[in-house]
Design a protein around this motif. Sequence first.
Motif, PDB file in Angstrom:
ATOM      1  N   GLU A   1      91.682  47.075  -4.273  1.00 36.07           N
ATOM      2  CA  GLU A   1      90.307  46.872  -3.808  1.00 36.07           C
ATOM      3  C   GLU A   1      89.940  45.407  -3.975  1.00 36.07           C
ATOM      4  N   PHE A   2      89.492  44.791  -2.861  1.00 39.96           N
ATOM      5  CA  PHE A   2      88.988  43.414  -2.906  1.00 39.96           C
ATOM      6  C   PHE A   2      87.468  43.464  -3.000  1.00 39.96           C
ATOM      7  N   VAL A   3      86.913  42.737  -3.952  1.00 38.54           N
ATOM      8  CA  VAL A   3      85.477  42.732  -4.201  1.00 38.54           C
ATOM      9  C   VAL A   3      84.995  41.287  -4.149  1.00 38.54           C
ATOM     10  N   GLU A   4      83.899  41.058  -3.375  1.00 35.65           N
ATOM     11  CA  GLU A   4      83.286  39.731  -3.344  1.00 35.65           C
ATOM     12  C   GLU A   4      82.193  39.673  -4.406  1.00 35.65           C
ATOM     13  N   PRO A   5      82.402  38.920  -5.464  1.00 35.60           N
ATOM     14  CA  PRO A   5      81.417  38.898  -6.555  1.00 35.60           C
ATOM     15  C   PRO A   5      80.039  38.404  -6.113  1.00 35.60           C
ATOM     16  N   GLU A   6      79.990  37.486  -5.104  1.00 38.38           N
ATOM     17  CA  GLU A   6      78.696  36.911  -4.722  1.00 38.38           C
ATOM     18  C   GLU A   6      77.946  37.788  -3.736  1.00 38.38           C
TER      19      GLU A   6
ATOM     20  N   ASN B   1      86.153  16.690  -7.370  1.00 39.49           N
ATOM     21  CA  ASN B   1      85.408  16.112  -6.250  1.00 39.49           C
ATOM     22  C   ASN B   1      84.779  17.177  -5.359  1.00 39.49           C
ATOM     23  N   ASP B   2      85.226  18.403  -5.515  1.00 37.79           N
ATOM     24  CA  ASP B   2      84.687  19.507  -4.713  1.00 37.79           C
ATOM     25  C   ASP B   2      84.028  20.492  -5.650  1.00 37.79           C
ATOM     26  N   GLN B   3      82.707  20.515  -5.695  1.00 37.41           N
ATOM     27  CA  GLN B   3      81.955  21.314  -6.657  1.00 37.41           C
ATOM     28  C   GLN B   3      81.622  22.701  -6.146  1.00 37.41           C
ATOM     29  N   ARG B   4      82.281  23.141  -5.046  1.00 34.69           N
ATOM     30  CA  ARG B   4      82.050  24.503  -4.573  1.00 34.69           C
ATOM     31  C   ARG B   4      82.594  25.498  -5.593  1.00 34.69           C
ATOM     32  N   GLU B   5      81.786  26.511  -5.917  1.00 33.45           N
ATOM     33  CA  GLU B   5      82.216  27.531  -6.851  1.00 33.45           C
ATOM     34  C   GLU B   5      82.728  28.741  -6.089  1.00 33.45           C
ATOM     35  N   PHE B   6      83.744  29.380  -6.663  1.00 36.66           N
ATOM     36  CA  PHE B   6      84.308  30.589  -6.049  1.00 36.66           C
ATOM     37  C   PHE B   6      84.974  31.403  -7.156  1.00 36.66           C
ATOM     38  N   TYR B   7      85.374  32.612  -6.806  1.00 37.34           N
ATOM     39  CA  TYR B   7      86.057  33.508  -7.750  1.00 37.34           C
ATOM     40  C   TYR B   7      87.417  33.891  -7.179  1.00 37.34           C
TER      41      TYR B   7
ATOM     42  N   ARG C   1      78.229  40.806 -13.706  1.00 27.93           N
ATOM     43  CA  ARG C   1      78.923  41.803 -14.533  1.00 27.93           C
ATOM     44  C   ARG C   1      80.268  41.298 -15.002  1.00 27.93           C
ATOM     45  N   ILE C   2      81.056  40.674 -14.134  1.00 29.12           N
ATOM     46  CA  ILE C   2      82.394  40.246 -14.563  1.00 29.12           C
ATOM     47  C   ILE C   2      82.325  39.051 -15.513  1.00 29.12           C
ATOM     48  N   VAL C   3      81.238  38.294 -15.430  1.00 29.01           N
ATOM     49  CA  VAL C   3      81.059  37.223 -16.421  1.00 29.01           C
ATOM     50  C   VAL C   3      80.760  37.835 -17.781  1.00 29.01           C
ATOM     51  N   ASP C   4      79.881  38.864 -17.790  1.00 27.63           N
ATOM     52  CA  ASP C   4      79.516  39.490 -19.057  1.00 27.63           C
ATOM     53  C   ASP C   4      80.678  40.295 -19.652  1.00 27.63           C
ATOM     54  N   GLU C   5      81.386  41.058 -18.805  1.00 29.75           N
ATOM     55  CA  GLU C   5      82.411  41.959 -19.313  1.00 29.75           C
ATOM     56  C   GLU C   5      83.745  41.257 -19.563  1.00 29.75           C
ATOM     57  N   TRP C   6      84.158  40.380 -18.637  1.00 29.01           N
ATOM     58  CA  TRP C   6      85.493  39.804 -18.734  1.00 29.01           C
ATOM     59  C   TRP C   6      85.484  38.297 -18.947  1.00 29.01           C
ATOM     60  N   GLY C   7      84.326  37.686 -18.864  1.00 29.13           N
ATOM     61  CA  GLY C   7      84.290  36.235 -19.016  1.00 29.13           C
ATOM     62  C   GLY C   7      84.851  35.493 -17.814  1.00 29.13           C
ATOM     63  N   PHE C   8      84.822  36.115 -16.627  1.00 27.53           N
ATOM     64  CA  PHE C   8      85.353  35.491 -15.416  1.00 27.53           C
ATOM     65  C   PHE C   8      84.333  34.491 -14.887  1.00 27.53           C
ATOM     66  N   GLN C   9      84.500  33.224 -15.249  1.00 29.64           N
ATOM     67  CA  GLN C   9      83.591  32.176 -14.822  1.00 29.64           C
ATOM     68  C   GLN C   9      83.969  31.691 -13.419  1.00 29.64           C
ATOM     69  N   PRO C  10      83.000  31.171 -12.675  1.00 32.31           N
ATOM     70  CA  PRO C  10      83.319  30.606 -11.356  1.00 32.31           C
ATOM     71  C   PRO C  10      84.324  29.465 -11.497  1.00 32.31           C
ATOM     72  N   LEU C  11      85.180  29.313 -10.479  1.00 35.82           N
ATOM     73  CA  LEU C  11      86.200  28.277 -10.464  1.00 35.82           C
ATOM     74  C   LEU C  11      85.748  27.128  -9.585  1.00 35.82           C
TER      75      LEU C  11
END
Length: 959
Positions: free
Chosen positions: A495-500, A524-530, A509-519
Amino acid sequence: MQGGRLVGEFPALRVAQKELRLFFNSPVGWSFLGVFLLASLFVFFWVEAFFARNIADVRPLFEWMPLMLIFLAAALTMRLWSEERSHGTLEYLLTQPVPLWQFVLGKFLACAVLLGLALLATLPLPLTVAAIANLDWGPVLAGYLAAALLGCAYLSIGLFVSAHSANAMLSLIGSVLICGALYLIGSPLLTGFFNDDTAALLRLLGSGSRFDSITRGVIDLRDLYYYAALCTGFLALNVYTLDRQRWATDSRQRRHRLWHAGIALLLLNLLLAGIWLQPLTGLRVDVTQGRLYSISEPTRDLLEQTREPLLIRGYFSERTHPLLAPLVPQIKDLLREYAVAGGERVQVEFVDPAENPETEREASEQYAIDPTPFQVADRYQSALVNAFFHVLVSYGGEHETLGFADLIEVKTASGSQPEVALRNPEFDITRAIRDVLHSYQAGGNLFEQIDRPVQLTAYVSADDRLPQLLLTYRRAIEKTLEARVARAGGKFRVEFVEPEAGDGAVAERIVDEWGFQPLLASLNDQREFYFYLTLEDDHQVVQLPTGAFDPDAFEQTLDAGLKRFASGFTKTIALVFPETGSGQFRGRAPAVHTFQTLEQEISRDYSIVREDLGDGEVDSSADLLLVLAPENLDDTAVYAMDQFLMRGGTVVLGTSGFSVEARGGDLQMREVDSGLASWLAHHGIDIAPAMVLDSQHRSYPVPVMRRVGGYEFRDMQFVDYPYLIDIRGDGLNSEHPITRGLPSLALAWSSPVAVSRERSDISAEWLLRSSPDASRSSARNVMPGAIEDDTRSDSDGKPQRETLGLLMQGRFSSAFSEVPGDDPGDSAGVEERAAALGVERIRSHLNQSSDAARLIVIGSNDFASDQVMSGLVAASGTEFLSPVALLMNTLDWSLTDGSLLQIRSRAHFNRTLPPLDSRIRSRLEYTNYAAALLVLAVFGLLHWLRERRRRTYWRRVLA
C-alpha cells in the motif's frame, strides 16, 4: 498388637526381627556400617576431590557405590547361613513345618533393612551439596534407588554363597568374587578389549553399567527388571540349595525332578523376559530437572515441520576409546527417540564405516567425516586407533555433521581422572536439524515460511514532490513489489500512502508514532517530502532501510526485511568488536580485545556481518547489532547504532568505563571512553565510574608475587578474585527467558548499570545483579595482592546489591536531531561529498522507534573476551562458558528463536558449586566426618548400655 500379629502370621518377619536383633547386639555389625560410611566420605571428598571437581551433584558417591556395596553385602550375609551350618541349627530349620522360602526371605529382609540404614547414613552428603548449591534431586533419588536395587542383588548373591559353606570367611570371599565378576563384566576394564557389539552385550550383563544408567537420572524399566531378576533368581537358587539338604541320597525322585525343572524354567523365563524387554526403549522416566535426557517439546515441534525424509545417521566404530564406549549406547538411545518422535518422517541408522570401504569413502568424500585418532590399550599392546564418533543429519540434499568435539564434554580436576560425558546432545542434534531444515527451506519460496500476512506500507509523497532520484527509485521498486505480491499467495500486500494528502493527518501520525520526519532533497532544495518503507504484521513493525536509494539493492533489502517475519531462515548478527576496522574510532587505536570463542559459537547458529560503524549505517541484512568493548566511538558510529535502534532493531551492548588486560605478567586496568555515555544517558541509562567487588566470587588464574629469601618470583595461581563475580540464584532474573535457564554466570570486571530516568513508553527490567554483599571500588589496581588494601566507595558506604545487566524495550527517541556532519554552514562540503557519491543529497533521519526496539546493556567490556574465557576454562576444568551462554540466550530470545533457548543450558556440567572459602570447604567436610563418628558413638553407647543392663540382670538372677 497389629504389629505383633503381623509378625506372628508371617514367619519371614519373625526371622528378620531375630536377625536384626542379633546384628544390633554385635559391635562387629556396627563396625561394618561405620567402615562403609567413612569409606563413602573418604571417596567423596578425597578420591573424587568433590570441591576441585566443582560440580553440584553427588555422582562421585554413586560412582564408587557398586564396588563398596560388594564388600558391604558380603559382610552382611557371610554369617547368615554359614553360622547356621557351623552351629548345627540348619538341620533344625530344615525340619520345621515352615516353608524354607520364609527363612530365606526373612534373612534377606533383615539384610535389606541394614542396607537401607547404610545408605541413609550417607544422606548428609546430598544435603550438604543442596545447602551450598542448586542440587538436582532427581539423579540423587535415582542414585539411591539404584544403590538399593544393586545392594539387594548383591545380598541375594551373598545369601546364596553363604548357604554353600560353613565357613563365614569363605562365604565372604566367594560373595566378593561373584559380585566383583558381575560388576567387572560391564566395566570399561573388560569391555575395552572387545568390539562394539560384544562390549554392548557385556554392558547389558554388567551390574555396574546398569547402575550408571540409573544414577544419571534415567529410570529405565529394563534396568529395574535386571536387578529384580537377579534378586529373584538368586533367592530361588538359595531356597533350592537349602531344600537339597533335605533330600535323600537318591536325587532322581519325582519331587526332585520337579525342583530341577522348576528352577531351570524360572531362570529361563527371567532371561527370556529380559531379552523381550531390551528393544523397548520407551519404557523409562527421566527424573532430572529439565529432563536432560529426554526429547523436549521444541525438538518435537521442529520435527513436525519436516516435509521430506530426515536422515540421522550415527557413525560409531566397534573399537573406540574406553571412556567413549559407554557413551555410544546413550547417544544411540537418544537418536532412537528422535525416530519415535518424528515417526515415519525420521530415519535413524547406525553404521561402522570401517566395516565397509564404500561407506567410509562416502563418509569422507560426501560428508567430510573422518575418523579421530585415539590412543587405546588392549591385551597385548598400546596402539593408536582411528575411530568414528560422528552424527550426520541430512534433509532434502542439505546436511550437517557433528563430531567428537561437538558432542563430548570433558571435566578435569587435579588429582583425578577426567570425566567424559555427552555435553548436551539434544541441543547439538536439534540445532543441526534446524540448520539443514532452514537451509533447505531458504532455497524455496520465502512466503512459505511466513505464518502471518505481511504488509508493506510505503509512506511516499506525490510524484511532483519527489526528486528525480527517488522518482526513478519508486517506479523501479513498484515492479519488484508487484512481482512479489503475485508470488506471495495472499501473504503479502503493498500500500502506497501519501502522508500530505487530505489534512496531513497521516504525516502527523507517522511523525508521532515512528519519528518519520520530512526529507530534504539537498541543502539548496528545501522542498520537503516523505519516502519511508515499513513492513508489519499483527506482531511487529520493521522499517526497511533505503540507503542510497539504489533500485538494484532493493530486492535484497526487501528479502532481509521479510526474513524477520519468517521462521526457518538463519538470522544475521552484525558484530562490532574492537578489531573490526578503525572507522568507528577516533584518536589512538584501542587495545586489542579478542572474542574468537564467542564469534565461533555465534557462527554456529547465525550468519555474521563484521560491521564497521564508521560509514554511519548498519548493514541492512542485520537482524541484531552486538557491540562489545567499544572505545572512542565517534558521532557517526554512535549515530549508526542510534538509527538501527530507531528502525526497531535490537542493540546488545557490553561496555564499561574500564578495561583490564594482562600485560607483562600483570593485570592492568585502564580507563576507557566508549563514546556512548551521552547516548546512553539520553536513553536513561547510567554506567557508574566504578567497578563491583563481590564476596560471592570465583577463583581466577592471576599472577601472584612470591618472595623466597631476598628474591621475588611471579607464579600463576588460582586465587579468590572478588572482581570475578559469581551470579546465581536471585542474581539471575528467573522471570526472563534470557537468564531463566542459566545455572550460574561468571561476570568479570563489571560496573553498575542503573536506570537514571524512567519513561512511561519504555520498560526497564534487570537481568543480572550482584549479591547484597557487593561494593563499589574506586581503586585502579586490580592485582590480587592489592585488593585487600583498595579503597571502596558507594552511595551510602554500605554493601549493596548492584544491577549489572539491564534490558530496556519500547519507543525510544533518537539522541540526534539531524544526521551528523550535515552542518548548514558547510553546504559546499556536503554537496561535494554527495557529488562524489553520484547521488543527490537526501537526509533520511528517524526520531522515534517502534515498540519492538530493544536495548540490552551489560556493564563490562571484558566479560566475554578470550582472556576471560581461557581463565574460566582453567579454573573450572570444563568448556561450559557461562558468558557465552548468556549472550547466546540473548540472541535467541531477541530473534524469537525459542527452540534453542529452552534446551541450550541443559548440559550435565552446567551446575557448578558457588565460590567457597577454603575454611568453609574444610568445615563442611569435617562436619560430615563428625556426624558419621557421632552416629557410631551413639550406637556404641547404646550397645554398651544394653550390655551393661544384660550383665546386671544375669548377676541378679544368678545371685
